[in-house]
Design a protein around this motif. Structure first.
Motif, mmCIF file in Angstrom:
data_model
loop_
_atom_site.group_PDB
_atom_site.id
_atom_site.type_symbol
_atom_site.label_atom_id
_atom_site.label_comp_id
_atom_site.label_asym_id
_atom_site.label_seq_id
_atom_site.Cartn_x
_atom_site.Cartn_y
_atom_site.Cartn_z
ATOM 1 N N LEU A 196 0.822 -1.224 0.000
ATOM 2 C CA LEU A 196 0.000 0.000 0.000
ATOM 3 C C LEU A 196 0.856 1.275 0.000
ATOM 4 N N GLU A 197 2.167 1.072 0.132
ATOM 5 C CA GLU A 197 3.118 2.203 0.195
ATOM 6 C C GLU A 197 2.769 3.164 1.333
ATOM 7 N N VAL A 198 2.578 2.570 2.515
ATOM 8 C CA VAL A 198 2.281 3.365 3.719
ATOM 9 C C VAL A 198 3.199 2.883 4.846
ATOM 10 N N PRO A 199 3.352 3.664 5.905
ATOM 11 C CA PRO A 199 4.180 3.192 7.021
ATOM 12 C C PRO A 199 3.519 2.061 7.798
ATOM 13 N N LEU A 200 4.374 1.255 8.453
ATOM 14 C CA LEU A 200 3.902 0.218 9.385
ATOM 15 C C LEU A 200 4.171 0.720 10.797
ATOM 16 N N SER A 201 3.149 0.678 11.646
ATOM 17 C CA SER A 201 3.304 1.189 13.004
ATOM 18 C C SER A 201 2.937 0.128 14.034
ATOM 19 N N GLY A 202 3.652 0.143 15.154
ATOM 20 C CA GLY A 202 3.282 -0.678 16.295
ATOM 21 C C GLY A 202 2.535 0.181 17.299
ATOM 22 N N VAL A 203 1.599 -0.423 18.014
ATOM 23 C CA VAL A 203 0.842 0.297 19.039
ATOM 24 C C VAL A 203 1.169 -0.361 20.377
ATOM 25 N N LEU A 204 1.864 0.368 21.216
ATOM 26 C CA LEU A 204 2.400 -0.216 22.449
ATOM 27 C C LEU A 204 1.832 0.510 23.660
ATOM 28 N N LEU A 205 1.162 -0.247 24.519
ATOM 29 C CA LEU A 205 0.613 0.319 25.755
ATOM 30 C C LEU A 205 1.183 -0.449 26.932
ATOM 31 N N GLY A 206 1.399 0.230 28.046
ATOM 32 C CA GLY A 206 1.883 -0.460 29.236
ATOM 33 C C GLY A 206 2.460 0.536 30.222
ATOM 34 N N ASP A 207 3.091 -0.025 31.244
ATOM 35 C CA ASP A 207 3.730 0.819 32.264
ATOM 36 C C ASP A 207 5.228 0.589 32.170
ATOM 37 N N LEU B 250 -1.811 1.282 32.996
ATOM 38 C CA LEU B 250 -1.736 0.243 31.962
ATOM 39 C C LEU B 250 -0.785 -0.895 32.353
ATOM 40 N N LYS B 251 -0.447 -0.966 33.640
ATOM 41 C CA LYS B 251 0.500 -2.004 34.079
ATOM 42 C C LYS B 251 -0.019 -3.404 33.728
ATOM 43 N N ASP B 252 -1.260 -3.692 34.128
ATOM 44 C CA ASP B 252 -1.870 -4.975 33.784
ATOM 45 C C ASP B 252 -2.965 -4.721 32.763
ATOM 46 N N SER C 141 -9.121 0.322 30.248
ATOM 47 C CA SER C 141 -8.011 1.262 30.078
ATOM 48 C C SER C 141 -7.337 1.092 28.719
ATOM 49 N N TYR C 142 -7.140 -0.154 28.293
ATOM 50 C CA TYR C 142 -6.468 -0.391 27.006
ATOM 51 C C TYR C 142 -7.357 0.087 25.847
ATOM 52 N N MET C 143 -8.653 -0.177 25.949
ATOM 53 C CA MET C 143 -9.558 0.260 24.878
ATOM 54 C C MET C 143 -9.576 1.786 24.790
ATOM 55 N N THR C 144 -9.574 2.446 25.936
ATOM 56 C CA THR C 144 -9.581 3.916 25.940
ATOM 57 C C THR C 144 -8.349 4.446 25.205
ATOM 58 N N GLY C 145 -7.191 3.859 25.503
ATOM 59 C CA GLY C 145 -5.953 4.305 24.867
ATOM 60 C C GLY C 145 -5.954 4.034 23.371
#
Ligand code: FAD
Length: 331
Positions: A37-48, A73-75, A80-84
């Motif tokens: 698609l010629e677009v960037p690949l991104s990771g989505v990282l949540l946590g503490d 976001l520790k556990d 919380s994860y959905m909100t982020g």
């Protein structure tokens, strides 16, 4: 219609600061889609306290990491994860978003899809993208595994899928590869949360780790009964391998569900997979067909397992397997 949605995202599931293997596999799969698609690949990282994990995400193929680091976001908790994740989706608008089909990944993806009113293809085993329409082609076994269904999400964005662990291949890490970290905050505080994690009890009772095994000796109903199935244990023992089983064997009570390979069991990719007295039903095959080498033993020369086997032996397991055990023991 969806011109403001761009980019391929992968949810980087981490537990206790360790990235789940499936997230790295999805970066490999996501890289191919993003390049098409010629677009960037991104990771989505949540946590503490997880910022240090970004370097691994870049090394496995991501161009960017969207990071939310917050003690709340520790556990993993859905709320919380959905909100982020939803905040990130609304602000940055990815066109494709992939999650590992782990318990947390499935929970999060379905909550996000519901909240964003978009579609979600669950338990995908193949991914591709049609460049002209920019539609994600997410395929999965359907109707009891009798067909492969390709599901498109035509009217909503992002296009989302959960993908089974061990189906996609991670790229070889490129040491020192770097990208851009986009750090965001969420205004959640512990006292605002409706759920609290009191204790995490780890399941230490499960002895078998099929997904990581290099050699699997799997047996099916063709072994006749629990006593016949002992041959599978013996062959696995001499090879230093792990026992696997078809669902019919599990349902017959010869072995527990932990050992089941297939659509409703584990997906495995060992170097060597023995399928002994297993017919090769599609529901079994989807879980083992990516093994490096498959040796099938079946007395029916027309058994479908031979279609995916590297080597096939037509014959009675009770003649062949004891000879193999003897040979391997003496070698
Ligand atoms: P059978 O189909 O009975 O095959 C036995 C084979 O052994 C035959 O090919 C026969 O020729 C051979 N044989 C018999 N005697 C001998 C002998 N002496 N020596 C050598 N060969 C011999 N199945 C799974 O395995 N995993 C799953 O995750 C799974 N999920 C499912 C999900 C759904 C929704 C459904 C509907 C089904 C699922 N199944 C699953 C079941 C699947 O459809 C098959 O019923 C099952 O895989 C068959 O198990 P089997 O090959 O052991 O038995």
């Amino acid at each position: 219609m969806f011109n403001d949605y761009r980019g391929v995202w992968v949810y980087i599931e981490q537990n206790d600061g360790v990235i789940e293997g499936v997230a790295l596999e999805l970066l490999g799969a996501g890289r191919k889609l993003a390049d098409k698609l010629e677009v960037p690949l991104s990771g989505v990282l949540l946590g503490d306290n997880v910022k240090s994990l970004c370097s691994t995400v870049f090394e496995f193929g991501a161009d960017k990491v969207y990071l939310i680091d917050n003690p709340v976001l520790k556990d993993y908790r859905t709320e919380s994860y959905m909100t982020g994740v939803n905040m990130l989706c609304e602000k940055y608008k990815p066109e494709i978003f992939l999650y590992g089909a782990t318990p947390n990944g499935k929970d999060l993806a379905s909550a996000v899809a519901t909240d964003l009113s978009t579609g979600l293809t669950a338990d995908t085993t193949m991914l591709d993208v049609e460049v002209e329409t920019r539609l994600l082609e997410a395929s999965r076994p359907a109707f009891g595994g009798n067909i492969m269904a390709t599901i498109l999400c035509k009217k909503h964005r992002p296009q989302m899928a959960t993908v089974r662990p061990k189906v996609m291949k991670a790229l070889s890490p490129e040491r020192g590869r770097i990208g851009t970290i986009i750090e965001e905050t969420i205004g959640l505080r512990e006292e605002d949360m409706r759920t609290k994690v009191l204790k995490i009890v780890k399941d230490v009772g499960k002895k078998v780790n099929l997904a990581e095994a290099h050699i699997i000796v799997a047996g099916g109903k063709g072994l006749g009964d629990e006593k016949g199935f002992q041959l599978i244990h013996e062959l696995a023992d001499v090879l230093g391998g792990t026992v696997g089983a078809s669902r019919d064997v599990v349902e017959a009570g010869w072995i527990s569900h932990d050992y089941q390979v297939g659509q409703t069991g584990e997906t495995v990719t060992p170097k060597l997979y023995f399928a002994i007295g297993i017919s090769g039903a599609i529901q079994h095959v989807v879980g083992m067909k990516n093994s490096e080498m498959i040796i099938a033993i079946n007395k029916d020369e027309n058994a479908p397992i031979f279609d995916v086997a590297t080597y096939g032996i037509v014959g009675d397991a009770f003649d062949i397997v004891p000879k193999l055990i003897e040979q391997f023991r003496n070698s």
